[in-house]
Design a protein around this motif. Structure first.
Motif, PDB file in Angstrom:
ATOM      1  N   THR A 222       0.832  -1.210   0.000  1.00  0.00           N
ATOM      2  CA  THR A 222       0.000   0.000   0.000  1.00  0.00           C
ATOM      3  C   THR A 222       0.862   1.253   0.000  1.00  0.00           C
ATOM      4  OG1 THR A 222      -1.748  -1.158   1.209  1.00  0.00           O
ATOM      5  CG2 THR A 222      -1.813   1.234   1.224  1.00  0.00           C
ATOM      6  N   LEU A 223       1.876   1.285   0.860  1.00  0.00           N
ATOM      7  CA  LEU A 223       2.742   2.456   0.940  1.00  0.00           C
ATOM      8  C   LEU A 223       3.473   2.696  -0.377  1.00  0.00           C
ATOM      9  CD1 LEU A 223       3.980   4.691   2.685  1.00  0.00           C
ATOM     10  CD2 LEU A 223       5.729   3.051   3.402  1.00  0.00           C
ATOM     11  N   THR A 224       3.943   1.616  -1.012  1.00  0.00           N
ATOM     12  CA  THR A 224       4.717   1.749  -2.243  1.00  0.00           C
ATOM     13  C   THR A 224       3.844   2.153  -3.424  1.00  0.00           C
ATOM     14  OG1 THR A 224       6.192   0.004  -1.432  1.00  0.00           O
ATOM     15  CG2 THR A 224       6.356   0.574  -3.763  1.00  0.00           C
ATOM     16  N   PHE A 225       2.656   1.587  -3.517  1.00  0.00           N
ATOM     17  CA  PHE A 225       1.798   1.797  -4.676  1.00  0.00           C
ATOM     18  C   PHE A 225       0.817   2.948  -4.482  1.00  0.00           C
ATOM     19  CE2 PHE A 225      -2.025   0.044  -7.151  1.00  0.00           C
ATOM     20  CZ  PHE A 225      -1.641   0.671  -8.332  1.00  0.00           C
ATOM     21  N   ALA A 226       0.314   3.108  -3.252  1.00  0.00           N
ATOM     22  CA  ALA A 226      -0.739   4.097  -3.005  1.00  0.00           C
ATOM     23  C   ALA A 226      -0.258   5.316  -2.237  1.00  0.00           C
ATOM     24  CB  ALA A 226      -1.905   3.446  -2.257  1.00  0.00           C
ATOM     25  N   GLY A 227       0.881   5.212  -1.579  1.00  0.00           N
ATOM     26  CA  GLY A 227       1.355   6.343  -0.806  1.00  0.00           C
ATOM     27  C   GLY A 227       0.616   6.489   0.511  1.00  0.00           C
ATOM     28  N   SER A 228       0.727   7.675   1.116  1.00  0.00           N
ATOM     29  CA  SER A 228       0.118   7.914   2.418  1.00  0.00           C
ATOM     30  C   SER A 228      -0.544   9.285   2.442  1.00  0.00           C
ATOM     31  CB  SER A 228       1.171   7.805   3.525  1.00  0.00           C
ATOM     32  OG  SER A 228       0.610   8.034   4.794  1.00  0.00           O
ATOM     33  N   LEU A 229      -1.651   9.396   1.725  1.00  0.00           N
ATOM     34  CA  LEU A 229      -2.397  10.649   1.665  1.00  0.00           C
ATOM     35  C   LEU A 229      -3.571  10.567   2.644  1.00  0.00           C
ATOM     36  CD1 LEU A 229      -2.504  11.007  -2.233  1.00  0.00           C
ATOM     37  CD2 LEU A 229      -0.862  12.019  -0.639  1.00  0.00           C
ATOM     38  N   GLU A 230      -3.608  11.466   3.601  1.00  0.00           N
ATOM     39  CA  GLU A 230      -4.633  11.403   4.646  1.00  0.00           C
ATOM     40  C   GLU A 230      -6.033  11.473   4.047  1.00  0.00           C
ATOM     41  OE1 GLU A 230      -5.784  13.463   8.936  1.00  0.00           O
ATOM     42  OE2 GLU A 230      -4.166  14.285   7.706  1.00  0.00           O
ATOM     43  N   GLY A 231      -6.867  10.515   4.452  1.00  0.00           N
ATOM     44  CA  GLY A 231      -8.235  10.453   3.973  1.00  0.00           C
ATOM     45  C   GLY A 231      -8.387   9.816   2.611  1.00  0.00           C
ATOM     46  N   VAL A 232      -7.273   9.541   1.934  1.00  0.00           N
ATOM     47  CA  VAL A 232      -7.322   8.968   0.583  1.00  0.00           C
ATOM     48  C   VAL A 232      -6.654   7.602   0.537  1.00  0.00           C
ATOM     49  CG1 VAL A 232      -6.702   9.296  -1.848  1.00  0.00           C
ATOM     50  CG2 VAL A 232      -7.315  11.266  -0.437  1.00  0.00           C
ATOM     51  N   THR A 233      -5.424   7.522   1.026  1.00  0.00           N
ATOM     52  CA  THR A 233      -4.697   6.246   0.989  1.00  0.00           C
ATOM     53  C   THR A 233      -4.050   5.893   2.319  1.00  0.00           C
ATOM     54  OG1 THR A 233      -2.606   7.274   0.286  1.00  0.00           O
ATOM     55  CG2 THR A 233      -4.146   6.606  -1.451  1.00  0.00           C
ATOM     56  N   ARG A 234      -4.161   6.748   3.318  1.00  0.00           N
ATOM     57  CA  ARG A 234      -3.511   6.472   4.606  1.00  0.00           C
ATOM     58  C   ARG A 234      -4.386   5.543   5.437  1.00  0.00           C
ATOM     59  NH1 ARG A 234      -1.441  11.521   7.821  1.00  0.00           N
ATOM     60  NH2 ARG A 234      -0.195  11.629   5.891  1.00  0.00           N
ATOM     61  N   THR A 235      -4.104   4.274   5.356  1.00  0.00           N
ATOM     62  CA  THR A 235      -4.858   3.268   6.105  1.00  0.00           C
ATOM     63  C   THR A 235      -4.350   3.205   7.538  1.00  0.00           C
ATOM     64  OG1 THR A 235      -3.318   1.567   5.346  1.00  0.00           O
ATOM     65  CG2 THR A 235      -5.326   1.909   4.040  1.00  0.00           C
ATOM     66  N   ALA A 236      -4.995   2.381   8.344  1.00  0.00           N
ATOM     67  CA  ALA A 236      -4.635   2.280   9.762  1.00  0.00           C
ATOM     68  C   ALA A 236      -3.181   1.857   9.981  1.00  0.00           C
ATOM     69  CB  ALA A 236      -5.594   1.341  10.476  1.00  0.00           C
ATOM     70  N   PRO A 237      -2.669   0.850   9.267  1.00  0.00           N
ATOM     71  CA  PRO A 237      -1.251   0.506   9.462  1.00  0.00           C
ATOM     72  C   PRO A 237      -0.311   1.664   9.144  1.00  0.00           C
ATOM     73  CG  PRO A 237      -2.378  -1.280   8.346  1.00  0.00           C
ATOM     74  CD  PRO A 237      -3.337  -0.129   8.384  1.00  0.00           C
ATOM     75  N   LEU A 238      -0.617   2.436   8.113  1.00  0.00           N
ATOM     76  CA  LEU A 238       0.215   3.587   7.780  1.00  0.00           C
ATOM     77  C   LEU A 238       0.115   4.663   8.857  1.00  0.00           C
ATOM     78  CD1 LEU A 238      -0.490   3.949   3.952  1.00  0.00           C
ATOM     79  CD2 LEU A 238       1.466   2.882   5.062  1.00  0.00           C
ATOM     80  N   GLU A 239      -1.076   4.854   9.402  1.00  0.00           N
ATOM     81  CA  GLU A 239      -1.257   5.822  10.479  1.00  0.00           C
ATOM     82  C   GLU A 239      -0.461   5.409  11.715  1.00  0.00           C
ATOM     83  OE1 GLU A 239      -2.389   9.112  12.569  1.00  0.00           O
ATOM     84  OE2 GLU A 239      -2.674   8.728  10.428  1.00  0.00           O
ATOM     85  N   VAL A 240      -0.447   4.124  12.021  1.00  0.00           N
ATOM     86  CA  VAL A 240       0.349   3.627  13.151  1.00  0.00           C
ATOM     87  C   VAL A 240       1.824   3.928  12.919  1.00  0.00           C
ATOM     88  CG1 VAL A 240       1.154   1.530  14.314  1.00  0.00           C
ATOM     89  CG2 VAL A 240      -1.279   1.835  13.835  1.00  0.00           C
ATOM     90  N   TYR A 241       2.283   3.661  11.706  1.00  0.00           N
ATOM     91  CA  TYR A 241       3.697   3.881  11.378  1.00  0.00           C
ATOM     92  C   TYR A 241       4.088   5.350  11.536  1.00  0.00           C
ATOM     93  CZ  TYR A 241       8.029   3.938   8.675  1.00  0.00           C
ATOM     94  OH  TYR A 241       9.328   4.111   8.269  1.00  0.00           O
ATOM     95  N   LEU A 242       3.233   6.247  11.084  1.00  0.00           N
ATOM     96  CA  LEU A 242       3.533   7.670  11.175  1.00  0.00           C
ATOM     97  C   LEU A 242       3.396   8.191  12.607  1.00  0.00           C
ATOM     98  CD1 LEU A 242       1.717   8.940   7.951  1.00  0.00           C
ATOM     99  CD2 LEU A 242       4.181   8.665   8.297  1.00  0.00           C
ATOM    100  N   ALA A 243       2.376   7.695  13.322  1.00  0.00           N
ATOM    101  CA  ALA A 243       2.105   8.199  14.670  1.00  0.00           C
ATOM    102  C   ALA A 243       3.139   7.742  15.691  1.00  0.00           C
ATOM    103  CB  ALA A 243       0.715   7.763  15.128  1.00  0.00           C
ATOM    104  N   ARG A 244       3.850   6.674  15.404  1.00  0.00           N
ATOM    105  CA  ARG A 244       4.799   6.150  16.403  1.00  0.00           C
ATOM    106  C   ARG A 244       5.924   7.142  16.704  1.00  0.00           C
ATOM    107  NH1 ARG A 244       9.511   3.666  14.309  1.00  0.00           N
ATOM    108  NH2 ARG A 244       9.690   4.018  12.065  1.00  0.00           N
ATOM    109  N   GLU A 245       6.198   8.061  15.780  1.00  0.00           N
ATOM    110  CA  GLU A 245       7.244   9.055  15.994  1.00  0.00           C
ATOM    111  C   GLU A 245       6.727  10.269  16.757  1.00  0.00           C
ATOM    112  OE1 GLU A 245      10.339   8.728  15.354  1.00  0.00           O
ATOM    113  OE2 GLU A 245      10.291   6.860  14.196  1.00  0.00           O
ATOM    114  N   THR A 246       5.504  10.687  16.488  1.00  0.00           N
ATOM    115  CA  THR A 246       4.973  11.911  17.087  1.00  0.00           C
ATOM    116  C   THR A 246       4.054  11.658  18.280  1.00  0.00           C
ATOM    117  OG1 THR A 246       3.140  11.895  15.499  1.00  0.00           O
ATOM    118  CG2 THR A 246       5.127  13.115  14.887  1.00  0.00           C
TER     119      THR A 246
END
Length: 248
Positions: free
Chosen positions: A193-217
Motif C-alpha cells: 500500500t505504501l509503495t503503490f498508493a502512498g500515504s495521503l490522509e483520507g485517501v490512501t492512509r490506512t490504519a497501518p500507515l497511520e500507526v507507522y507515522l504516529a509512532r514518531e509523534t
C-alpha cells in the motif's frame, strides 16, 4: 516438548503484552477516536471490505480453475498465483506500480495512473489477500470425492445447478474461512500500500500507515490504534476457524 511449547507461546504473547502495557486503557477511547486515527481506521475497513468482495469474486473461480488443471501446468500456475504469500510487500507494491502506474503496462488502458488513489489501496489489498481464498477453496475441492455431484448428475441436474446447489454449499466453511482471512490480510496490509498508493490522509492512509507515522509523534496513539487492530485480528481469526471446527 512442553518447555518448547511455552517458549513458542511466549514469542506471540510477550509482544502483545508489551503493546497492552504501553496503552493507558482509560485513555484508549480518546486516542483511537482522534480525527486522524478514526479516518485511517474507517478507510481501512472500507477498502478491506471491497478487497474481500473482489477476492471472493476472483478467487473462487481461480481456485476451481487450478483444481481442474493437471501435471506441471497446475504446479506452475499455483506457484504464480500464490506468489503474493511469500513476496516482500514492497516488491508487490513496485509490481503494482509498474503495472497500473502512469507509465505501467496498463496505465493508459485504465485511464492514466491508479497509483496514489483509494483504488490503489484496494488493488494492493486484493493482490496480497487473493491467495488466501484460492488456498482455502482449492484445498476444500481437493478433499471432496465428487460423489454428491455425480449423484446429482445422474438425477438430471445441469452443471450450473450442481455447482449452485451441491458444490458451493459444501464449500461454505472454506469460503467463509478464505473470506475472513483475506479481510484480515487486507486490513493489515502495509508495504504494498505504501509503495503503490502512498500515504495521503483520507485517501490512501490506512490504519497501518497511520500507526507507522504516529509512532514518531504520538507513541500512545500509535499503540492504541495497534491494540484496536489486534482486537480486530483476534475476532477475525476466531470467526475464520469457527466454521472449520463446526464442519468437523
Amino acid at each position: 516438548m512442553m518447555p518448547l511449547a511455552i517458549a513458542g507461546a511466549l514469542v506471540v504473547l510477550l509482544p502483545l503484552a508489551g503493546l497492552v502495557g504501553r496503552v493507558e486503557l482509560a485513555d484508549l477511547g480518546g486516542l483511537v477516536s482522534s480525527p486522524a486515527a478514526a479516518t485511517a481506521l474507517g478507510l481501512s475497513l472500507r477498502t478491506a471490505a471491497i478487497a474481500t468482495a473482489l477476492v471472493v469474486v476472483l478467487g473462487v473461480p481461480l481456485a476451481f480453475a487450478l483444481h481442474a488443471m493437471r501435471g506441471a501446468a497446475r504446479a506452475v500456475a499455483r506457484a504464480l498465483v500464490l506468489i503474493p504469500l511469500v513476496l516482500p510487500p514492497v516488491v508487490g507494491g513496485l509490481a503494482l506500480l509498474y503495472a497500473f502506474g502512469r507509465r505501467g503496462l496498463l496505465g493508459e488502458a485504465v485511464g492514466g495512473s491508479l497509483a496514489f488513489t483509494t483504488t490503489a489501496v484496494v488493488l494492493a489489498q486484493t493482490f496480497v489477500a487473493l491467495p488466501f481464498m484460492v488456498v482455502a477453496v482449492e484445498s476444500a475441492l481437493a478433499a471432496r470425492t465428487g460423489r454428491h455431484e455425480a449423484v446429482a448428475a445422474t438425477l438430471g441436474a445441469s452443471r450450473t445447478r450442481i455447482l449452485a446447489t451441491v458444490t458451493l454449499p459444501a464449500l461454505g466453511p472454506a469460503l467463509a474461512t478464505g473470506a475472513v482471512l483475506a479481510f484480515a490480510r487486507a486490513l493489515g496490509e502495509f508495504g504494498a500500500t505504501l509503495t503503490f498508493a502512498g500515504s495521503l490522509e483520507g485517501v490512501t492512509r490506512t490504519a497501518p500507515l497511520e500507526v507507522y507515522l504516529a509512532r514518531e509523534t504520538d507513541p500512545g496513539a500509535a499503540a492504541a490504534l495497534s491494540l484496536v487492530m489486534v482486537a480486530i485480528a483476534i475476532v477475525v481469526v476466531a470467526v475464520a476457524y469457527r466454521p472449520v471446527g463446526s464442519a468437523r
